[in-house]
Structures are given as structure tokens and as C-alpha cells.
Write an enzyme that holds these catalytic residues in place. Structure first.
Site: not given
Ligand code: SF4
Length: 594
Positions: A440, A536
Site C-alpha cells: 500500500c 493488505h
């Protein structure tokens, strides 16, 4: 209802009973007339008009003096468990059954599915008291008892969040929904605050970004106006669709500086009229003082909500507490419901202050960014016997066999921190020697450049990243991507994860993953030593874990099914709760109310 009309009405109900089609009818033009996901099996209610004031009311027909029974606000028969019980209990008679028979059937169903959920609120004397895990354990215990349970936390401040079907909620409420064996919904955490630093938080309302807000604006304006309506609506929805709602407070209810404007503790208890249990963490010491101080700082009206105290996280025998417990109970007039022993578990932690490295070794070094988010990404690695270390000094990267730059709530600020603290220099030295993964915000940092022309993250308009991947990121809208995805690696192995981020990344590298819709995700450098992904939870399934560990020449000692481990530990916590707290007393507390 006149007799002819009743007959016609009953003919439709009879067809609904005979053909019982459970579930939502998304083809209907009026769907969802009550709530998303509603069961539409009984669009025409077999109890009509029940005259139950808890569910409906008499209203005037438009432009008419005549009054009719309105079911507009009734969710009860649109619960799937209620619809199923109606189909099992209603007779297929040609004529509508007599009112008394219908009332009897309704009463029987209500015994299993009450028209309004009973709340139980778990408060803590401090952050880290164990509220989250205790609330999860209660969710699992009630689910084991056959109840339709939902978790609720009106406001959660956390950088650990989860993408679900209708938006983003805190990871803790996601876990509690798993514990309750129910689908997670945004109403379980209607307000999520994601601190961005400098007294500003991103405010997520009902799963979507509302706006960035300074703390002063949040407490002086938001909580007392829109906030209270948001929380009340979410509570109303859960109350009307569940048997039990387990509510979690936040921090301490005795933050008396915030008592007029908070939404997460006694205000939520007031809205739900919830009996509360106060959890005290024994590990911090001063447990009796924490309990006594917290309760006596509450106003008399709020003190009435507190129905019991749980001492949590006790090492060794609890016998030594007996005399203190007796004194505390007599001073407060509130019972201690039990002492929960310390239990080692693998359940995701709520706060980054609870973030733990593995005890030994440094197989994988994770840069401990000041605004680290979604640090539960690495739980599955620790469980599989790999040593994971969160590092704050660049020198600690040198002994690692692989390096991870994790997610962050503010890429620009954390990238500046990395530069100032020598991480960029050390990483450039280590480039090509060990695998480096960015997740991310970490992926964005691995790229060449990041632009923020709209000032979404702050005042800096552009910054150079590490340049290890030929990618660049642009923040040009406050729209946030929150989505769960599946796909596969180049070797065809299955990948699962979730994206929660702002900014779009353009990559000129080979993609890491092909998503199920055919789109590319992530990047991998030509030498295979630098990897970036927005996903994630990517370590939760074995394929990516094995792929990354093999690249890093790390052998895991355990084959781990992360989902099964989490479920097993929820059972363990539920069993621990049942063994140390009398559930009959808890049921009585809920029955008696405030
Ligand atoms: S209020 Fe609910 S239970 Fe009563 S008649 Fe209407 S739909 Fe049926």
C-alpha cells in the site's frame, strides 16, 4: 380490515407461505424498502395488522381521515431468521387464521427472535484493557448459544481497518463479526477515525470517507450534530435486526473533559440504554484504583449503567484478589463478575501500541513507520514461525533476510520520516541483496515519484520515492478505494486481499498478480527483488507467504491456516470467558437492563 379485503390479502399471504422464497428480492423496484439485505419472503405480512406498537403504528391515509396500520418501520418480519420461523409455524389454511392464533404464533417466534435486541456494553478503564477481545469473546459465546448477534462500536479510532462489501470498518469490528458468525456491515462501526497526524483525522462515515477533520472541529461540531444521528441510526438498524448487540466502548468512559461531546462511551450507552461491564487490565497494576476511579468519576446517571466489573489478563492465581474484590464491591455496590486469566492468542491487536515483534530473530524487518496502518498484515507470518521485527533504526535492516515497508496513513509524512532517519540510504545499499516488499503506502514509497496536487495528504505537492520500481502515484481525489479482491500469482496460485487507499499508481513493471477480473495488480522489478502491492492481508493465505519466504530463503516452521487459527482462538477466548464468568448472571444483567 374489512372481510373481503382480508380474504384478498390472505390469498397473497397464502401464496407466499406455500412458495416460501427466502432472501432479498433485488429485482423488486421497491427493494430495499426496509434495509439492505432484507428478507422479502413476506412482503405481505401474515400478522397484519398486528397492532404491536413496538413494530408499527396507526397513520392517516393520505388526504383521508381514515387511519390504517403502517408497517413502514417494521424490520422484524424481514429478518431472515424470522421469515424462516414464519414459514415453519404458519398453517397453510384457506382462510386467515383467527387473531388469537396469529398472536400465539407471533409470540412463539418472538421468544426466539425478540423484536428489539438486548444490548450489552463492554467498557474499559484504559485503552488496551482488553475490551475488544472480551467483546469478541461475548459475541462468540452468544453465537454459540444460538443468538443472532452483532457487534457495535459507535466510533473507533484506528489505522487498522478492513474493506467489506459496503465500505470500510475497523478491523476489531470485523473480527467481532467473525466471532458472532455474521456478515460484517458498516453499521457495526458507523464512525471510523483514521489519525493522519497533527491533530487531524480522516473521518469515515458508514464505510466511506466523509472528510479530514481537526480534532477541535470533530468534538465541537461534528459529534454533537451529525455524529449523534449517524450513531443513533446505526444502532436503530442493529437493534431491529438482531437478538443481542455487543457494544464496545473506546478508551475510558471517565475522560471527563469529553463527557459532553463524546460518542463512543456513555453517550453510546445512553442511546442504546445499555447495561455496561467495565474491564480492567491487571497487567498495568493499580487495578482496584482504576476500577474505583473510573466508576466514581462518572455522573450518577451514567454510574447506573455499570452492572459489573471484569478483571482481565491475570497472571497466576486470582485468590490473592479476594479481599480487595470484597472491599471494592462494598465501596461501589457493583459486583466483580470474574477474573479472566492471561491467555496467549493470535487474534489481531487493536492498537499500534500493542504491536509486537517476534521474540527472537529478525527474518523479516518491517519498517515501523510513525503512521503505520494495517499492521495485522503480518500476523500470519508470525504464526507460521517466521521471526518478524518492527524496526525503528535503519541499521536493524542490515541483519534481516527480507524487508517490508508497510501501509501508512500518510505516505508523504512517513516517507519524509524515512529520509530524515537514514532509511533511504540504507535501503539503497541493500537493494538487490535482500527482497524488499512494499504494501500500500509502502508500495507507493518504492516508486519513483508521488504527486499530491490537490493537497490531500498535506502541503507537499510532490516527492521522490526510492525509485526501486518504475511506478508513480498521483493523489488527485479524496475517493478511496476499498475493495476485497482475489486473483493469482504468475504461477497460478490463489491470492486474496483487500485494498484501502487513496491515490492511483501507474506501473511500467511486470504485474505481481492478475486479479479475477483480469486486471493487473502490483509490480515486480526485473530482477525480482523488489515487489509492490496494494493488497493488505496478502500473507493470510499460504501461496504469497510461501512465494515471499522462498524468495527470502526463509523456511517457515509451521503450515498455517490463518483463518482457522483466528477461529480457534475465538473459541478459546469464548471458553475462557464461560469458565470464569457466570453467563446466567450476564443474561440476567441484560434481561434487567439499566
Ligand atoms: S408491524 Fe411488522 S409484524 Fe406487525 S403487521 Fe406490520 S410487518 Fe407484520
Amino acid at each position: 380490515m374489512d372481510e373481503d379485503l382480508l380474504k384478498k390479502y390472505w390469498a397473497v399471504v397464502k401464496t407466499e407461505l406455500e412458495t416460501f422464497k427466502p432472501g432479498p428480492n433485488e429485482d423488486c423496484n421497491y427493494y430495499p424498502c426496509h434495509f439492505k439485505g432484507q428478507d422479502c419472503a413476506y412482503c405481505y405480512c401474515p400478522f397484519y395488522p398486528c397492532m404491536d406498537q413496538r413494530l408499527g403504528k396507526m397513520v392517516h391515509k393520505e388526504g383521508d381521515d381514515e387511519e390504517v396500520w403502517s408497517c413502514q418501520d417494521c424490520y422484524w418480519t424481514h429478518r431472515s431468521d424470522v421469515a424462516k420461523l414464519i414459514s415453519e409455524n404458519f398453517p397453510f389454511s384457506e382462510e386467515p387464521p383467527a387473531d388469537e392464533i396469529r398472536a400465539e404464533i407471533k409470540k412463539k417466534i418472538e421468544e426466539k427472535c425478540p423484536v428489539s435486541a438486548k444490548p450489552l456494553m463492554i467498557l474499559g478503564t484504559t485503552s488496551g484493557a482488553g475490551k475488544s477481545i472480551i467483546a469478541s469473546a461475548f459475541c462468540r459465546v452468544f453465537s454459540d448459544m444460538g443468538y443472532n448477534v452483532a457487534p457495535f462500536k459507535s466510533q473507533n479510532m484506528s489505522l487498522n481497518s478492513m474493506a467489506i462489501s459496503d465500505g470500510e470498518i475497523a478491523r476489531a469490528q470485523y473480527l467481532q463479526a467473525i466471532a458472532a458468525r455474521t456478515d460484517p456491515e458498516v453499521s457495526m462501526n458507523p464512525i471510523l477515525l483514521k489519525p493522519q497526524g497533527d491533530d487531524v483525522s480522516q473521518v469515515v462515515v458508514n464505510g466511506s470517507v466523509y472528510k479530514n477533520m481537526p480534532v477541535s472541529e470533530y468534538y465541537e461540531n461534528f459529534t454533537v450534530n451529525e455524529g449523534i444521528n449517524i450513531v443513533t441510526n446505526a444502532w436503530e438498524y442493529l437493534r431491529r435486526t438482531r437478538d443481542i448487540v455487543v457494544i464496545e466502548g473506546a478508551g475510558s468512559p471517565a475522560e471527563i473533559n469529553l463527557s459532553e461531546c463524546e460518542l463512543s462511551n456513555m453517550k453510546a450507552a445512553e442511546i442504546a440504554n445499555a447495561p455496561c461491564i467495565l474491564v480492567v487490565n491487571m497487567i498495568r497494576g493499580g487495578a482496584f484504583a482504576y476500577a474505583y476511579g473510573t466508576i466514581t468519576l462518572l455522573s450518577p446517571a451514567h454510574r447506573k449503567h455499570i452492572k459489573g466489573i471484569i478483571f482481565n489478563n491475570m497472571y497466576g492465581s486470582a485468590d490473592c484478589l479476594d479481599s480487595g474484590i470484597k472491599k471494592l464491591e462494598s465501596m461501589l455496590g457493583i459486583p466483580v463478575l470474574g477474573v479472566i486469566p492471561h491467555i496467549e492468542h493470535a487474534l489481531p491487536e487493536e492498537d499500534s501500541q500493542d504491536l509486537k515483534s517476534s521474540k527472537d530473530g529478525n527474518d523479516i524487518a518491517i519498517v515501523h513507520l510513525p503512521r503505520i496502518s494495517n499492521f495485522t498484515d503480518f500476523d500470519a507470518l508470525s504464526l507460521s514461525g517466521v521471526s518478524v521485527k518492527f524496526v525503528r533504526q535503519p541499521n536493524e535492516l542490515r541483519t534481516a533476510r527480507a524487508i517490508v515497508i508497510p501501509g501508512t496513513k500518510n505516505t508523504f509524512a512517513d516517507m519524509a520520516w524515512m529520509k530524515e532517519n537514514g532509511f533511504f540510504e540504507t535501503l539503497k545499499e541493500l537493494r538487490g541483496k535482500v527482497p524488499i516488499l512494499g504494501i500500500c503506502g509502502g508500495y507507493q514509497i518504492l516508486g519513483k515519484s508521488i504527486y499530491d496536487t490537490e493537497g490531500i495528504e498535506g502541503d507537499v505537492k510532490a516527492a521522490e520515492g526510492l525509485g526501486f520500481l518504475d511506478v508513480s502515484t498521483v493523489f488527485d481525489t479524496t475517493d478511496k478505494k476499498t475493495v476485497q479482491v482475489c486473483g493469482c500469482l504468475e504461477n497460478g496460485e490463489e491470492i486474496r486481499g483487500y485494498e484501502i487507499h487513496m491515490g492511483k499508481t501507474e506501473s511500467h513493471e511486470k504485474p505481481l498478480i492478475t486479479l479475477d477480473d483480469g486486471s493487473p495488480e502490483g509490480s515486480i522489478s526485473p530482477d525480482g527483488m523488489v515487489i509492490g502491492t496494494y493488497l493488505h492481508g496478502i500473507f493470510d493465505l499460504p501461496p504469497f507467504r510461501d512465494y515471499f519466504l522462498e524468495k527470502s530463503s526463509i523456511t517457515s516452521s509451521e503450515e498455517v491456516d490463518y483463518d482457522a487459527e483466528v477461529d480457534k482462538d475465538l473459541d478459546l477466548m469464548a471458553e475462557t470467558l464461560r469458565s470464569n464468568i457466570d453467563m446466567k448472571v450476564i443474561m440476567k444483567i441484560m434481561e434487567d437492563g439499566v
